[in-house]
Motif scaffolding. Structure first.
Motif, PDB file in Angstrom:
ATOM      1  N   VAL A 187      60.347 -81.762 -10.033  1.00 27.79           N
ATOM      2  CA  VAL A 187      61.203 -82.382 -10.732  1.00 27.79           C
ATOM      3  C   VAL A 187      60.815 -82.338 -12.197  1.00 27.79           C
ATOM      4  N   ALA A 188      60.632 -82.204 -12.973  1.00 25.21           N
ATOM      5  CA  ALA A 188      60.485 -82.936 -14.754  1.00 25.21           C
ATOM      6  C   ALA A 188      61.301 -82.941 -15.543  1.00 25.21           C
ATOM      7  N   TYR A 189      61.030 -83.957 -16.233  1.00 25.23           N
ATOM      8  CA  TYR A 189      61.318 -84.648 -17.445  1.00 25.23           C
ATOM      9  C   TYR A 189      61.415 -84.342 -18.594  1.00 25.23           C
ATOM     10  N   PHE A 190      61.865 -83.714 -19.644  1.00 26.63           N
ATOM     11  CA  PHE A 190      61.360 -83.740 -20.863  1.00 26.63           C
ATOM     12  C   PHE A 190      62.419 -84.447 -22.177  1.00 26.63           C
ATOM     13  N   ARG A 191      61.763 -84.999 -22.889  1.00 28.31           N
ATOM     14  CA  ARG A 191      62.014 -85.208 -24.110  1.00 28.31           C
ATOM     15  C   ARG A 191      62.433 -84.249 -24.853  1.00 28.31           C
ATOM     16  N   TRP A 192      63.697 -83.688 -25.840  1.00 24.75           N
ATOM     17  CA  TRP A 192      63.827 -81.827 -25.960  1.00 24.75           C
ATOM     18  C   TRP A 192      65.211 -83.052 -26.920  1.00 24.75           C
ATOM     19  N   ASN A 193      64.845 -81.851 -28.433  1.00 24.05           N
ATOM     20  CA  ASN A 193      64.905 -81.875 -29.676  1.00 24.05           C
ATOM     21  C   ASN A 193      65.835 -81.100 -29.711  1.00 24.05           C
ATOM     22  N   VAL A 194      66.843 -80.737 -30.036  1.00 22.69           N
ATOM     23  CA  VAL A 194      67.768 -79.815 -30.255  1.00 22.69           C
ATOM     24  C   VAL A 194      68.926 -80.595 -31.992  1.00 22.69           C
ATOM     25  N   CYS A 195      69.583 -78.825 -31.969  1.00 24.82           N
ATOM     26  CA  CYS A 195      70.113 -79.493 -33.274  1.00 24.82           C
ATOM     27  C   CYS A 195      71.392 -78.673 -33.214  1.00 24.82           C
ATOM     28  N   ASP A 196      72.242 -79.424 -32.091  1.00 27.10           N
ATOM     29  CA  ASP A 196      74.257 -78.824 -32.459  1.00 27.10           C
ATOM     30  C   ASP A 196      74.897 -79.814 -32.590  1.00 27.10           C
ATOM     31  N   ASN A 197      75.900 -79.572 -32.621  1.00 31.25           N
ATOM     32  CA  ASN A 197      77.344 -80.458 -32.540  1.00 31.25           C
ATOM     33  C   ASN A 197      77.956 -80.037 -31.525  1.00 31.25           C
ATOM     34  N   VAL A 198      77.872 -81.420 -30.411  1.00 30.71           N
ATOM     35  CA  VAL A 198      78.855 -81.339 -28.412  1.00 30.71           C
ATOM     36  C   VAL A 198      79.947 -82.324 -29.572  1.00 30.71           C
ATOM     37  N   CYS A 199      81.336 -82.324 -29.632  1.00 30.68           N
ATOM     38  CA  CYS A 199      82.144 -83.458 -29.826  1.00 30.68           C
ATOM     39  C   CYS A 199      82.307 -83.959 -30.639  1.00 30.68           C
ATOM     40  N   GLY A 200      81.752 -83.585 -32.170  1.00 29.99           N
ATOM     41  CA  GLY A 200      81.064 -84.385 -32.629  1.00 29.99           C
ATOM     42  C   GLY A 200      79.951 -84.480 -33.407  1.00 29.99           C
TER      43      GLY A 200
END
Length: 531
Positions: free
Chosen positions: A209-222
């Motif tokens: 199992v791997a865990y990554f810092r994950w950069n996203v650019c969107d809107n969820v629930c504002g």
């Protein structure tokens, strides 16, 4: 109607989440921060003279503790990647006194008498793989920047450099037979993950199992999400790249770099609407461990929450130990403070924070850890204590004055199983567990009642009725609250007693509920054992 029964055998059960709390009154889950102790490493050498710490891994192996940590020092080289950030190695027998062995691997300013084991690496994590050949016993994840002082780095399959500092951010897998001599295996992911990506062999899933810092650019629930925690599962870490999901919606820049990402990695942890200062609060990094001293599934994470200032509201004024230009101009939208919270999970996917308070708080403003704290990856057991290591920075994120020295690595001490407890109110409280089936002859509790507290326990049948039982020799033994002997003081493993006995062998294999009643006490774990 048949009722579900949890088969716990003789395995220890922790109160890190609400799985054992039913019909609770006057009881709440409480996060118990560890005690900060001494700094065990400070920036003592020229190649560490800008800072040490930030991202680090502790592994106990063959009677010694092994530490890999990030360090940075000035360099006369024009190659910024050469000594921008390096991975250094230290070792200890007692966890208090550390040695920096001269590894002879990397040449720094004309000599190899240093403890650098990799150069051009950034935000590294290390794991000891229980599987695979000895030549790949140790594995690490890190971006790798090509530098002539470490020929192995020239094999890095890097993408276009990421301005403004021309650092590469593809995530590489590295392997080593001894934790000192490393080779690049290849790219696990082409994306710009940044901080403290890590993986381990999950003994529950029997997979990696791997865990990554994950950069996203969107809107969820504002909420505009930026820094989050992503997760992957896979069977063979040497099969590259790892199985992320391709997403045509990713932001691929004209020069070939991948910018903000979409849905390539499932997100399992992020800031939400209960967190303040949104959208200016997110997760910088989140080390995850599978708790090794309980056989059932308990996962712990120590996310560093980053509040980056909304500078239209809070103008940043540099402190005496910060760079005023970096604080006020260069990092206008990436300046702020960080501290560490605690998150828990039963399977490593769905995470909760029992209390949203600092687990590793900031020191006083101006202290060595007054601007940021970072949890290390790895837990160490010493007798009845759990030791962790953390690093701190005096300056806030984005404000460091590179003419100064920052950082250090310090020891944390936690009670065995003590991360979270079920706390009984001072005036009293009680709760009942789900039905369990056990296999031990005695019930042990890790509990702190101090002087004015106490805890009692009753065993009930499927109908919720207190149990009375006869053993093979005939005498009646009751397990009701009226027969329970109150427990006081502070214990790591005290046997529950009822009147004149502490034996529960007559109930082995029978579905029972545990009903706890107490006051002014902290209950950490329970376990049925056979002495």
């Amino acid at each position: 109607m048949a009722q579900d029964v949890v088969d716990i055998g003789d395995r220890k059960q922790l109160f890190i989440d609400g799985r054992w709390l039913r019909n609770a009154h006057g009881v709440k889950l409480t996060v118990n921060p560890p005690v900060k102790h001494e700094r065990v490493l400070t920036p003592d050498h020229p190649w560490e003279s800008r800072f040490i710490g930030h991202y680090k891994t502790i592994i106990e192996h063959e009677g010694r503790l092994h530490l890999w940590y990030l360090a940075s020092g000035p360099s006369t080289s024009n190659d910024r990647a050469t000594h921008h950030q390096s991975t250094c190695y230290a070792t200890s027998r007692d966890g208090l006194h550390w040695e920096r062995p001269s590894t002879g691997v990397i040449e720094w300013e004309g000599h190899r008498d240093n403890n650098i084991v990799m150069c051009g690496t950034d935000e590294i994590s290390v794991m000891l793989d229980p599987n695979g050949p000895d030549e790949h016993r140790f594995k690490a994840l890190s971006p790798v920047n090509e530098t002539p002082v470490w020929p192995e780095s020239l094999k890095a399959n890097t993408c276009k450099p990421c301005p403004p500092d021309n650092m590469y951010y593809e995530c590489h897998l590295l392997t080593s037979p001894d934790g000192i001599h490393w080779k690049i295996a290849g790219v696990v992911s082409p994306y710009a993950h940044d901080n403290n990506n890590h993986f381990f062999f999950d003994r529950r899933l029997n997979r990696y199992v791997a865990y990554f810092r994950w950069n996203v650019c969107d809107n969820v629930c504002g909420i505009q999400r930026i820094r989050t925690l992503g997760r992957l599962e896979f069977d063979d870490p040497m099969q590259l790249p790892w199985p992320y999901r391709l997403n045509a919606a990713s932001n691929v820049l004209p020069d070939g770099r991948v910018g903000w990402q979409g849905g390539e990695f499932p997100i399992v942890m992020e800031a939400d609407q209960q967190d303040p200062f949104l959208p200016c609060t997110d997760i910088n990094d989140a080390p995850v461990v599978q708790y090794p001293w309980a056989d059932d599934s308990y996962y712990l994470s120590f996310p560093s929450f980053y509040r980056h200032y909304d500078q239209d509201v809070i103008p940043v004024e540099a402190c005496a130990y910060e760079d005023p230009q970096r604080a006020n101009v260069t990092n206008r939208h990436n300046t702020g403070v960080k501290d560490v919270q605690l998150a828990v999970s039963a399977e490593g996917v769905n995470w909760e924070r029992p209390e949203r308070k600092p687990y590793i708080p900031l020191g006083l403003e101006g202290d060595w850890d007054g601007g940021m704290t970072y949890a290390g990856l790895g837990l160490v057991r010493r007798d009845d204590e759990i030791w962790m290591y953390f690093s701190g920075v005096q300056a806030r994120h984005g404000t460091a004055d590179h003419r100064r020295t920052y950082g250090g690595i310090a020891r944390l001490v936690q009670r065995l199983d003590g991360f979270v407890s079920a706390d009984f109110d001072y005036t009293g409280g009680e709760f009942t567990t789900p039905l369990v089936r056990f296999s031990g002859t005695h019930l042990l509790l890790n509990v702190d009642c101090s002087a004015l507290g106490e805890v009692r326990v009753e065993l009930r049948d499927e109908r919720g009725i207190p149990i009375g039982a006869y053993n093979r020799s005939g005498p009646y033994r009751g397990y009701s609250m009226a027969e329970s002997i109150p427990i006081d003081r502070n214990h790591l493993a005290v046997a529950a007693r009822w009147r004149d006995h502490d034996d529960v062998a007559a109930l082995i294999g029978r579905p029972v509920r545990l009903h706890f009643r107490g006051r002014a006490a902290k209950l950490y774990s329970f376990q049925f054992v056979t002495p």
